[in-house]
Motif scaffolding. Structure first.
Motif, short mmCIF file in Angstrom:
data_model
loop_
_atom_site.label_atom_id
_atom_site.label_comp_id
_atom_site.label_asym_id
_atom_site.label_seq_id
_atom_site.Cartn_x
_atom_site.Cartn_y
_atom_site.Cartn_z
N ILE A 203 0.75 -1.24 -0.06
CA ILE A 203 0.11 0.01 -0.11
C ILE A 203 0.86 1.11 0.03
N PHE A 227 -4.20 0.03 8.19
CA PHE A 227 -4.85 -1.05 7.48
C PHE A 227 -5.46 -2.16 8.45
N GLU A 229 -7.03 -5.60 8.60
CA GLU A 229 -6.80 -6.58 7.81
C GLU A 229 -8.42 -7.29 7.72
N GLY A 232 -10.46 -5.07 5.49
CA GLY A 232 -9.79 -4.65 4.49
C GLY A 232 -10.00 -3.24 4.22
N VAL A 234 -8.50 0.82 4.38
CA VAL A 234 -7.23 1.64 4.47
C VAL A 234 -7.61 2.97 5.03
N GLU A 257 -8.85 4.59 -4.36
CA GLU A 257 -9.63 3.48 -3.71
C GLU A 257 -9.63 2.59 -4.64
N LEU A 260 -5.89 1.04 -5.28
CA LEU A 260 -5.53 0.11 -4.42
C LEU A 260 -6.13 -1.20 -4.78
N MET A 261 -7.55 -1.05 -4.81
CA MET A 261 -8.17 -2.42 -5.10
C MET A 261 -7.89 -3.23 -6.22
N VAL A 267 -7.78 -5.01 -0.22
CA VAL A 267 -8.13 -3.80 -0.10
C VAL A 267 -9.56 -3.53 -0.38
N VAL A 270 -11.42 2.59 1.07
CA VAL A 270 -10.51 3.67 1.58
C VAL A 270 -11.13 4.70 2.27
#
Length: 285
Positions: A203, A227, A229, A232, A234, A257, A260-261, A267, A270
């Motif tokens: 990330i 983050f 976990e 998921g 961020v 978003e 990152l996804m 992820v 966001v």
């Protein structure tokens, strides 16, 4: 005889006329030569004297300031760049603002209390209407209050930045490392924590290489917070001109978003992090 006499009279008359015309022409020529040789006094004598060329006065502008300090002998030219946030402006002094010895490439001071480690930020907060200060590598972003006009604040901001750099002081003082953060960065933990650290590193790498350069071009920055976990999610903190920007929700959802996804399947969402309430606040369009 009569015809001859008439011809003689006509010739005499023509000769007299030509002679008169010749005399008139000579007189006119003489007067013209006399007028050319004479130097009559003009109606406006002061216009005949040589006047020096007018040089416009040198006006002082806030964009250019010259320092008389021995530590900075060159002029400081400050440029203004607009940002997507109408309440924030970038001031680019044409020199480095933050250096490596000052602990990082960006500094965010959202309020006067947070500016205790930055002498320049403290001075900028003394300017009436300043609501936030952000330092990049080569720029200063100032965020103002809504009820104050930039035309009133700009001259004071220019003078503050110029005088500070002329003094030769450091913009910010590096903060001491947090022991908890140092321990977390040591890589000590079980297998589950190591897997989470790997996701966090991915990330951060995407933020540094793909997202942060574009955000800094607009006078702001974005900082990774955490983050989760299990969900998921961020958490990111927007800084500088990005904080409070009307288009921040679009930046997070449509830009960060989605990226990152796409690269990191773990992820799922966001969310903007707000330090004042430390809560999850999803942004919507």
């Amino acid at each position: 005889k009569t015809r001859k006499a008439k011809k003689e009279r006509m010739a005499s008359a023509l000769g007299s006329g030509r002679l008169a015309l010749l005399r008139c022409a000579r007189e006119a020529l003489r007067r013209a030569e006399a007028a050319a040789c004479s130097t009559p006094t003009p109606p406006y004598p002061h216009l005949t004297r040589a006047q020096p060329c007018w040089t416009p006065p040198r006006l002082h502008t806030p964009f250019s300031s010259s320092s008389s300090s021995s530590s900075s002998s060159s002029s400081l030219f400050i440029q203004i760049q607009e940002t997507p946030n109408p309440l924030s402006l970038m001031f680019v002094p044409g020199r480095d603002v933050l250096v490596s010895t000052e602990g990082g490439v960006a500094r965010d001071y959202p309020n006067p209390k947070a500016a205790k480690r930055s002498p320049l930020a403290q001075r900028l907060f003394r300017v009436e209407g300043v609501n936030g200060v952000f330092f990049g590598t080569d720029f200063v972003t100032v965020t103002k209050q809504e009820d104050v006009e930039w035309s009133v604040m700009k001259p004071e901001i220019f003078a503050t930045i110029t005088d500070f750099f002329a003094s030769g002081r450091d913009v910010a003082v590096a903060e001491a490392a947090d022991p908890a953060e140092a321990a977390a960065e040591a890589g000590v933990g079980d297998e589950e924590e190591e897997e989470e650290d790997e996701i966090v590193l991915m990330i951060k790498e995407l933020l540094d290489t793909r997202i942060r350069p574009a955000v800094q071009d607009d006078g702001g920055d974005i900082e990774f917070v955490k983050f989760e976990e299990d969900t998921g999610v961020v958490f990111l903190q927007l800084q500088g001109a990005c904080s409070g920007c009307p288009s921040s929700s679009i930046t997070l959802k449509s830009g960060i978003e989605n990226m990152l996804m796409h690269y990191i399947p773990e992820v799922k969402e966001v969310v903007e992090f707000h330090p004042e309430d430390d809560s999850r606040m999803p942004l919507s369009f």
